[in-house]
Write an enzyme that holds these catalytic residues in place. Sequence first.
Site, PDB file in Angstrom:
ATOM      1  N   LYS A  35     -25.437  72.624 152.274  1.00 31.18           N
ATOM      2  CA  LYS A  35     -26.194  71.414 152.631  1.00 31.18           C
ATOM      3  C   LYS A  35     -25.401  70.490 153.553  1.00 31.18           C
ATOM      4  O   LYS A  35     -25.492  69.276 153.470  1.00 31.18           O
ATOM      5  CB  LYS A  35     -26.589  70.642 151.367  1.00 31.18           C
ATOM      6  N   CYS A  36     -24.643  71.054 154.447  1.00 33.20           N
ATOM      7  CA  CYS A  36     -23.757  70.300 155.334  1.00 33.20           C
ATOM      8  C   CYS A  36     -24.280  70.374 156.768  1.00 33.20           C
ATOM      9  O   CYS A  36     -24.936  71.338 157.149  1.00 33.20           O
ATOM     10  CB  CYS A  36     -22.350  70.920 155.252  1.00 33.20           C
ATOM     11  N   MET A  37     -23.948  69.377 157.562  1.00 29.74           N
ATOM     12  CA  MET A  37     -24.342  69.419 158.973  1.00 29.74           C
ATOM     13  C   MET A  37     -23.692  70.594 159.708  1.00 29.74           C
ATOM     14  O   MET A  37     -24.170  71.018 160.748  1.00 29.74           O
ATOM     15  CB  MET A  37     -24.000  68.102 159.664  1.00 29.74           C
ATOM     16  N   PHE A  38     -22.624  71.144 159.157  1.00 33.57           N
ATOM     17  CA  PHE A  38     -21.951  72.286 159.774  1.00 33.57           C
ATOM     18  C   PHE A  38     -22.447  73.636 159.237  1.00 33.57           C
ATOM     19  O   PHE A  38     -21.958  74.681 159.665  1.00 33.57           O
ATOM     20  CB  PHE A  38     -20.435  72.181 159.573  1.00 33.57           C
ATOM     21  N   THR A  39     -23.401  73.632 158.319  1.00 30.87           N
ATOM     22  CA  THR A  39     -23.901  74.879 157.739  1.00 30.87           C
ATOM     23  C   THR A  39     -24.410  75.827 158.814  1.00 30.87           C
ATOM     24  O   THR A  39     -24.328  77.046 158.671  1.00 30.87           O
ATOM     25  CB  THR A  39     -24.999  74.597 156.689  1.00 30.87           C
TER      26      THR A  39
END
Length: 163
Positions: A35-39
């Site tokens: 659930k990360c912007m870098f996923t």
Amino acid sequence: MQSIYNFHALEFNGEKKSLGDYHDKVLLIVNTASKCMFTKQYKGLEKLYQKYKDKGFEILAFPSDNFNHQEPLTGIRLETFCRLQQQITFPVFKRTHVVGEYVDPLFKYLSHKELNGKFDCRPLWNFHKYLINRKGEVVDYFYPFTGPNTARLHRKIETLLNE
């Protein structure tokens, strides 16, 4: 001096996997989260893996919930997310701590110069990357904003594969 080969990781089925099984491979060790912007880097990591895997390269992913609770998944839900939704074929291990009081021994080693002999650099967020040579030594690290498709990362991997 220790190497990463002295450590193990827990697979989704609960079995211990010796990192010694990756002896003589160039490794990219990454702490991940769903659930990360870098996923979105999962897709790039898979492309990177496909490009170099037949040359002695492996990516080892370690999901972690250490940063703003961005890895809420565990067990079969986490494995399903990685394998089916993200279509990851490289090894992904059970969720672990990469910083803090309960830090996994592998990440303690990767993060501290007095242990790894090279760098003091603990993960500051998800998708922090450590590059490991064929001897199991930490040789470089990349902050999360360095994506898997960057020329710098590819050059470093190719150099290590050709050594």
